[in-house]
Design a protein around this motif. Structure first.
Motif, PDB file in Angstrom:
ATOM      1  N   LYS A 144      22.831  62.750  68.800  1.00 50.59           N
ATOM      2  CA  LYS A 144      21.878  62.137  69.855  1.00 50.59           C
ATOM      3  C   LYS A 144      22.861  61.885  71.037  1.00 50.59           C
ATOM      4  O   LYS A 144      22.380  62.035  72.377  1.00 50.59           O
ATOM      5  CB  LYS A 144      21.393  60.696  69.592  1.00 50.59           C
ATOM      6  N   CYS A 200      23.379  65.227  72.769  1.00 50.54           N
ATOM      7  CA  CYS A 200      21.961  65.537  73.664  1.00 50.54           C
ATOM      8  C   CYS A 200      21.665  64.711  74.826  1.00 50.54           C
ATOM      9  O   CYS A 200      21.318  65.241  75.775  1.00 50.54           O
ATOM     10  CB  CYS A 200      20.747  65.519  72.620  1.00 50.54           C
ATOM     11  N   GLU A 251      16.926  66.298  71.079  1.00 49.12           N
ATOM     12  CA  GLU A 251      17.508  66.959  69.805  1.00 49.12           C
ATOM     13  C   GLU A 251      17.130  68.319  69.070  1.00 49.12           C
ATOM     14  O   GLU A 251      17.787  68.973  68.356  1.00 49.12           O
ATOM     15  CB  GLU A 251      17.512  65.665  68.572  1.00 49.12           C
TER      16      GLU A 251
END
Length: 233
Positions: free
Chosen positions: A65, A68, A75
């Protein structure tokens, strides 16, 4: 004994960026980019985000995460390109190593044929890269040593082997008429690689406390001693 040309070609191969081929398929365009081009662009964003997050906070403190968020992607796009964090990390590690090797060998070639200038230029290129980009330094010389996936896949072993061969070719380029066996030179190259690697790890982990000049002097002393010893008849 391999010829001088053989080792020169080895160094040139290491110094030149890897060429990649791209398939030209007729794909539906979106904002001027095909599907495969958009996928590749997202992959590159994830790699850049991985370098930033892993290099700043450390691999073990960063989640998918986090990467991202840095890349400004969801994700699902991460798993479009990578199965897990370790795969992204390995991709980044190999990319940074290749960049480092190319930079070092280009510097060595420019300083040829003077052995001491070649030694100074190559080592300066290596340690300057680490000092100028602490993210690269941390990924290569701290986290990579701790990520078990790289050891399981023999990535670390293969990388060290590439540096061994690079130093071997480097020695042969400096001393083309050296009267030593390939096995002896190979062992010496492995020892020099380990020496430089351990100094780099110590320097990076200390937060670059010692000056670049001190680090270079420590490494150059050993390389120059090698040249002088091997030059003796």
């Amino acid at each position: 004994m391999k010829s001088e040309n053989t080792h020169t070609e080895t160094i040139k191969d290491l110094a030149e960026p890897k060429k990649t081929t791209t398939k030209k398929n007729k794909e539906r365009q979106f904002k001027g980019m095909s599907l495969s081009e958009r996928k590749e662009a997202r992959r590159e964003k994830l790699i850049e985000a991985g370098i930033e997050t892993y290099g700043t906070h450390g691999f073990f403190s960063v989640t998918v995460k986090d990467v991202c968020n840095e890349a400004k992607l969801t994700e699902r796009y991460f798993y479009e390109s990578f199965k897990k964090s370790e795969e992204l990390f390995q991709t980044i590690f190999i990319q940074l190593i290749e960049s480092m090797q190319q930079n070092v060998m280009q510097s060595v070639m420019k300083a040829s044929p003077d052995p001491k200038e070649m030694i100074h230029s190559g080592l300066t290129a290596l340690f300057t890269m680490l000092k100028n980009d602490p993210r690269m330094a941390r990924i290569i010389y701290i986290d990579a040593m701790l990520v078990q996936e790289l050891h399981n896949r023999a990535t670390i072993h293969e990388t060290m082997g590439r540096f061994d061969r690079m130093i071997h070719a480097f020695v042969m380029l400096m001393l083309p008429h050296i009267d030593r066996s390939e096995k002896e030179i190979s062992l010496v190259a492995t020892g020099l690689n380990g020496y430089v690697t351990q100094i780099a790890i110590r320097w990076v982990m200390s937060g670059f406390k010692q000056s670049l000049e001190e680090i270079l002097n420590a490494c150059e002393t050993v390389f120059v001693a090698l040249v002088e010893n091997f030059s003796k008849k």
